[in-house]
Design an enzyme around this catalytic site. Structure first.
Site, short mmCIF file in Angstrom:
data_model
loop_
_atom_site.label_atom_id
_atom_site.label_comp_id
_atom_site.label_asym_id
_atom_site.label_seq_id
_atom_site.Cartn_x
_atom_site.Cartn_y
_atom_site.Cartn_z
N GLU A 271 8.49 -7.23 -10.35
CA GLU A 271 7.27 -6.48 -10.69
C GLU A 271 7.22 -5.14 -9.97
O GLU A 271 6.30 -4.87 -9.21
CB GLU A 271 6.03 -7.29 -10.27
CG GLU A 271 5.93 -8.67 -10.84
CD GLU A 271 4.83 -9.51 -10.18
OE1 GLU A 271 4.38 -9.16 -9.08
OE2 GLU A 271 4.44 -10.51 -10.79
N ARG A 310 -3.77 8.67 -1.07
CA ARG A 310 -2.84 7.98 -0.16
C ARG A 310 -2.77 8.61 1.24
O ARG A 310 -2.78 7.87 2.24
CB ARG A 310 -1.44 7.89 -0.77
CG ARG A 310 -1.41 7.16 -2.12
CD ARG A 310 0.00 6.80 -2.57
NE ARG A 310 0.57 5.76 -1.74
CZ ARG A 310 1.47 5.96 -0.82
NH1 ARG A 310 1.96 7.15 -0.61
NH2 ARG A 310 1.90 4.95 -0.09
N TYR A 314 -4.07 5.86 3.87
CA TYR A 314 -3.01 5.14 4.60
C TYR A 314 -2.27 6.02 5.60
O TYR A 314 -1.25 5.60 6.15
CB TYR A 314 -1.94 4.62 3.63
CG TYR A 314 -2.44 3.92 2.41
CD1 TYR A 314 -3.20 2.75 2.49
CD2 TYR A 314 -2.11 4.40 1.14
CE1 TYR A 314 -3.63 2.10 1.35
CE2 TYR A 314 -2.54 3.74 0.00
CZ TYR A 314 -3.30 2.60 0.10
OH TYR A 314 -3.70 1.96 -1.03
N CYS A 340 -16.04 16.88 0.48
CA CYS A 340 -16.88 16.88 1.69
C CYS A 340 -16.57 15.70 2.59
O CYS A 340 -17.41 14.80 2.74
CB CYS A 340 -18.34 16.84 1.31
SG CYS A 340 -18.95 18.43 0.88
N1 LLP Z 1 3.27 -7.32 -7.59
C1 LLP Z 1 2.19 -7.58 -6.85
C2 LLP Z 1 1.66 -8.95 -6.80
C3 LLP Z 1 1.57 -6.57 -6.11
O1 LLP Z 1 0.51 -6.83 -5.36
C4 LLP Z 1 2.09 -5.24 -6.17
C5 LLP Z 1 1.45 -4.15 -5.45
C6 LLP Z 1 3.23 -5.01 -6.97
C7 LLP Z 1 3.78 -6.07 -7.66
C8 LLP Z 1 3.85 -3.66 -7.11
O2 LLP Z 1 4.37 -3.24 -5.89
P1 LLP Z 1 5.27 -1.92 -5.78
O3 LLP Z 1 6.56 -2.18 -6.51
O4 LLP Z 1 4.54 -0.81 -6.38
O5 LLP Z 1 5.50 -1.76 -4.35
N2 LLP Z 1 -1.97 1.55 -3.16
C9 LLP Z 1 -0.89 1.26 -2.23
C10 LLP Z 1 0.03 0.19 -2.77
C11 LLP Z 1 -0.66 -1.09 -3.14
C12 LLP Z 1 0.28 -2.11 -3.69
C13 LLP Z 1 -0.45 -3.25 -4.26
N3 LLP Z 1 0.36 -4.27 -4.83
C14 LLP Z 1 -0.15 2.55 -1.93
O6 LLP Z 1 -0.57 3.59 -2.43
O7 LLP Z 1 0.83 2.54 -1.19
#
Ligand code: LLP
Length: 412
Positions: A271, A310, A314, A340
């Site tokens: 995913e 981001r 973070y 703001c």
């Molecule tokens: N599968 C599940 C169950 C997840 O919770 C996530 C991400 C993914 C797949 C996808 O993960 P990726 O391949 O994108 O790392 N907003 C945060 C990241 C939050 C990720 C949430 N879950 C940021 O901007 O770094």
């Protein structure tokens, strides 16, 4: 953070074959620009890495990273499934033409309305995160006279080495089920006659730095699946992306090689979100003012935490670069948005040469978790999105900039 789709030619930032500045001048700023060429390159890099390690893997793109329909359509056409985390994302995936069977649905707090929608739409796979969900989905599926394929999301108690805000696989995270609950559910699946327990799901975090932790989590999930005769492991996303040139991160093939010995005989689902879209997108913004104040010089731009949160949420690093490079010595500047909030800062130490009002800057590696986390705070308009086609030779506005009318549309 430059790559085959975003690079300089004679001091101008190019997006595939186009001058990024020309696109921005024609559409206005702030503006997201995505390269489908890079999206597909990243998709095939992940797919090929797993095929190369002889793993039977299927990629479900994680819509939460960026749900623009043009991107979803291109990934669906390339054979990707979709990973949705809400009813809205399922709706988006279906609107983009995904077949329901190719959608996986996860989420820690799915509502009854969302679950009913998912089962009614015949979504292929639901990742379950608590025991009550088993009852709810079983009841819904029973009422509809169908059997729903599901996986149980295991919290493997593996602490991922990533920014703490986005680690999910440890005991105190809200995600997943503990081992004893998964075992209990699987020990008597007849309690849920309308559920087909087809998989074990693990996802230990995003922007993963270390393949050993993923391998550890996969091994725990694999052992569990093996014990209960389950044939599919959904191992989540998390492939890391370089936000600066000095980042040294494992390639998808390193993940594939680390898990290959563990998963022979299993089908694997992936995913990825960030790994596909992050470096395929930039956020273009225009300098509104350059203000000297005490010992700092602030470059005030027309994008802020409302477009890309981001850095503020973070402390994530995003490079800030000029669309037109100017000759001269670079100085250090604070690049800040107009919102703001004191935290509305993209970079405290951006290296820029004599920035001036009207200059265009790109905030790099902004394709993932950018637009999807945009807001209307301060009654700001969510930006437009441009998508460059897969051949890299034409572009279109894939989402119009919001208008002030949009802001009040749902109010009386
Ligand atoms: N599968 C599940 C169950 C997840 O919770 C996530 C991400 C993914 C797949 C996808 O993960 P990726 O391949 O994108 O790392 N907003 C945060 C990241 C939050 C990720 C949430 N879950 C940021 O901007 O770094």
């Amino acid at each position: 953070m430059l790559n085959t789709s975003f690079y300089y030619r004679t001091n101008s930032l190019i997006a595939d074959t186009f001058s990024a500045a020309e696109i921005a001048r024609s559409v206005g700023t702030p503006l997201y620009v995505y390269s489908l060429k890079r999206v597909l390159h990243n998709y095939y890099t992940i797919k090929d890495a797993f095929e190369g390690a002889a793993i039977s893997a299927h990629v479900h793109y994680s819509i939460k990273a960026n749900g623009n329909l043009a991107l979803l359509r291109a990934l669906i056409a390339a054979g990707a499934g979709m990973d949705a985390v809400s009813g809205g994302e399922i709706f988006r995936a279906l609107a983009a033409g995904a077949t329901p069977d190719q959608i996986v649905y996860a989420g820690v707090g799915k509502t009854m309305t969302e679950l009913r929608y998912a089962v009614e739409q015949r979504i292929g796979w639901i990742n379950i995160e608590n025991r009550d969900e088993c009852d709810l989905i079983n009841t819904i599926a029973g009422a509809l006279g169908v059997r729903q394929r599901v996986a149980l999301r295991l919290n493997p108690h593996v602490i991922a080495n990533t920014i703490p805000h986005i680690a999910t696989g440890h005991g105190s995270a809200k995600f997943g089920l503990s081992m004893d609950v998964v075992q209990d559910i699987l020990s008597d699946p007849r309690r849920y006659p309308h559920l087909d327990f087809a998989g074990i799901h693990v996802h230990i975090g995003s922007q993963l730095q270390d393949v050993a932790e993923t391998a550890q989590a996969v091994k725990i999930a694999r052992d569990l699946a093996f014990r209960f005769g389950i044939k599919t492991l959904d191992i989540g996303g998390g492939f890391p992306v370089a936000y600066q040139d000095s980042d040294e991160l494992p390639h998808p093939s390193a993940f594939a090689e680390a898990i290959a010995p563990l998963v022979s005989g299993f089908d694997v689902m992936l995913e990825p979100g960030r790994g596909i879209i992050a470096d395929a997108g930039i956020l273009i913004t225009e300098v509104q003012y350059v203000k000297k104040q005490d010992w700092d010089t602030f470059v005030i731009v027309d994008a802020g935490m409302t477009e890309l949160i981001r850095p503020m949420l973070y402390e994530a690093y995003h490079a800030v670069v000029p669309l037109e490079q100017r000759a001269g010595d670079a100085g250090k500047f604070q690049v800040v948005g107009p919102v703001c909030e004191s935290t509305d800062v993209f970079s405290r130490q951006a290296l820029l040469v004599d920035p001036q009002r009207g200059d265009l800057l790109a905030i790099m590696t902004a394709g993932a978790y950018g637009m999807v986390m945009a807001s209307n705070y301060n009654a700001r308009l969510r930006p437009a999105e441009v998508v460059i086609n897969a051949a890299g030779d034409s572009w279109e506005i894939a989402r119009q900039r919001e208008t002030w009318e949009d802001l009040i549309r749902n109010e009386r």
